[in-house]
Every structure is written in structure tokens, then in C-alpha cells.
Design an enzyme around this catalytic site. Structure first.
Site, mmCIF file in Angstrom:
data_model
loop_
_atom_site.group_PDB
_atom_site.id
_atom_site.type_symbol
_atom_site.label_atom_id
_atom_site.label_comp_id
_atom_site.label_asym_id
_atom_site.label_seq_id
_atom_site.Cartn_x
_atom_site.Cartn_y
_atom_site.Cartn_z
ATOM 1 N N ASP A 1 -9.691 -5.064 -4.736
ATOM 2 C CA ASP A 1 -9.209 -4.051 -3.787
ATOM 3 C C ASP A 1 -10.157 -2.853 -3.781
ATOM 4 O O ASP A 1 -10.294 -2.160 -4.787
ATOM 5 C CB ASP A 1 -7.793 -3.611 -4.187
ATOM 6 C CG ASP A 1 -7.078 -2.843 -3.089
ATOM 7 O OD1 ASP A 1 -7.749 -2.133 -2.319
ATOM 8 O OD2 ASP A 1 -5.842 -2.944 -3.011
ATOM 9 N N SER B 1 0.840 -1.201 0.000
ATOM 10 C CA SER B 1 0.000 0.000 0.000
ATOM 11 C C SER B 1 0.879 1.258 0.000
ATOM 12 O O SER B 1 1.690 1.447 -0.904
ATOM 13 C CB SER B 1 -0.954 -0.047 1.195
ATOM 14 O OG SER B 1 -1.997 0.889 1.061
ATOM 15 N N HIS C 1 -7.727 -5.558 -0.296
ATOM 16 C CA HIS C 1 -6.570 -4.741 0.067
ATOM 17 C C HIS C 1 -5.771 -5.443 1.162
ATOM 18 O O HIS C 1 -5.830 -5.084 2.344
ATOM 19 C CB HIS C 1 -7.035 -3.358 0.528
ATOM 20 C CG HIS C 1 -5.918 -2.361 0.612
ATOM 21 N ND1 HIS C 1 -5.216 -1.933 -0.505
ATOM 22 C CD2 HIS C 1 -5.356 -1.722 1.664
ATOM 23 C CE1 HIS C 1 -4.301 -1.065 -0.138
ATOM 24 N NE2 HIS C 1 -4.354 -0.928 1.172
#
Length: 229
Positions: A176, A120, A208
Site C-alpha cells: 500500500d 481507507s 491500496h
């Protein structure tokens, strides 16, 4: 004095340390949590000759969280591919990332024996590290990450020779809902157009988060570009 939080390590399982991986966590997390998560998913993310570092981001105000304090690598105006980059915040973490790399250099690990990557926001940081701050590293990997449209990374790569760019592995879940896969694919397409040696892997039915398949791809990438010597 470093602004970073606690640093967690996974030592080489063999007798010699000849390479290093620096693994950056996502926003609001810690290096300790990232290490635990990776080791659970990968059933021990270890290598005979490689030290894996899991640094913790500085505790600082984070605009998308209403300005509350959070462990983030840099501030963002918003979590959106269309938001402008906060370059003053990114430049502060640049100093810390370079210090991590140079610390390994002082231990006898050259940049071309270091791979940088992250999940991320940690992956977004890795784009900057690999393609702006030290292009001599052995490679980079990103998981569920993106660069903002018009990123300074793209601007700097316009004047770079593709032969000087390290290889990059990009993984993204197609489910995601925090960082849409379209953002990751847009980033990939931009970097590919600019000559980056990058590969993109779609992880089906993944949200995610990291998973075993993605970490196996990362492990294979690391073993290819940081062979035991």
C-alpha cells in the site's frame, strides 16, 4: 436533515432481516461505487439474514485536496499518521453515524446485531464508531486504514474496560503506497495494548485496494459475529 449522500443497499437474500452491516467507502468515493466494487471482488456480497448498507459521505471541502469539495467522512489536516485529528469535523460525522445505527435500532435491529466497517477513510471512521460511539455493536472491520498518533480513540480507551470493546478485524496490503502498512500496524499495536480484541491480517502484494481474500476474511468475520437466528 442528513448531510449524507445517496444510500445504497443490498437486501437479505432470505425471508428475514435480523442483522445489518454498514460499509463505509474511502475518501472521494460513493456508496454506490463501494457496493459495486465489493460485489465484483466478492462475487456478490450477500447474506440470507443481513442487510448491507453502503452510505455516501457528505460533500464537503477536503484540505488534503486543496480544499476542493469531495465526498469524505471528515476533514484531515494531511494524510499522515503524524497529523493532528480535526475533531470538530469528526464530531459532525458522529451524528450521522449514530443516526444510521439508531435507524436500524428503530427497525428492530439492536446494536449487538450490527457490524460497522470500511475501506481507507471509511475504516478510520469505523475505529471511532466501534470504540467511541457505540461499543455495543457486534464488531467492526477495517481495510487499509489507520488512526492518527495520539488519536482521541486511544485517549478514550485508556479508561475503558476491555470486556466492553467489540471485536475488530483489520486487513492491510503490504504494498500500500497511500496508507503504508506500518501505519496500520502502529494502529493495531496501540489498540492491542489498550485491550482491544483485534486481529491483523497482512495481504501480500496488495496495494491500496480491496481484494477477494480480504473480503473473504470480512465475510467470515461477519458470519461469525452475526449468525443467522
Amino acid at each position: 436533515m442528513s448531510r449524507l449522500g445517496a444510500l445504497h443497499l443490498t437486501k437479505p437474500t432470505g425471508p428475514k432481516h435480523t442483522a445489518t452491516v454498514i460499509f463505509f467507502h474511502g475518501s472521494g468515493d460513493t456508496g454506490g461505487n463501494m457496493k459495486e466494487w465489493v460485489n465484483i471482488m466478492a462475487r456478490n456480497f450477500t447474506f440470507p439474514h443481513i442487510k448491507v448498507m453502503f452510505p455516501t459521505a457528505p460533500l464537503q471541502p477536503y484540505t488534503p485536496n486543496g480544499g476542493a469539495m469531495s465526498n469524505v467522512w471528515f476533514d484531515r489536516a494531511n494524510i499522515s499518521i503524524d497529523a493532528p485529528e480535526k475533531l470538530d469535523s469528526i464530531s459532525k460525522i458522529e451524528v450521522e453515524v449514530k443516526d444510521l445505527i439508531q435507524g436500524e435500532n428503530k427497525l428492530g435491529i439492536p446494536s449487538n446485531r450490527i457490524i460497522i466497517g470500511g475501506f481507507s477513510m471509511g475504516g478510520s471512521l469505523s475505529f471511532h464508531a466501534a470504540y467511541r460511539w457505540d461499543r455495543n455493536i457486534a464488531g467492526a472491520f477495517v481495510f487499509s486504514s489507520f488512526l492518527n498518533n495520539g488519536s482521541v480513540v486511544y485517549q478514550e480507551l485508556k479508561n475503558a474496560s476491555s470486556s466492553t470493546l467489540p471485536p475488530l478485524l483489520q486487513c492491510h496490503g503490504d504494498n500500500d503506497d497511500v496508507v503504508p502498512m506500518e501505519w496500520g500496524k502502529t494502529t493495531y499495536n496501540e489498540l492491542k495494548t489498550l485491550g482491544a480484541p483485534i486481529q491483523f491480517h497482512v495481504l501480500e502484494r496488495l496495494g491500496h485496494q480491496i481484494n477477494k481474500r480480504g473480503l473473504n476474511l470480512i465475510r467470515d468475520f461477519i458470519e461469525k459475529h452475526l449468525p443467522d437466528v
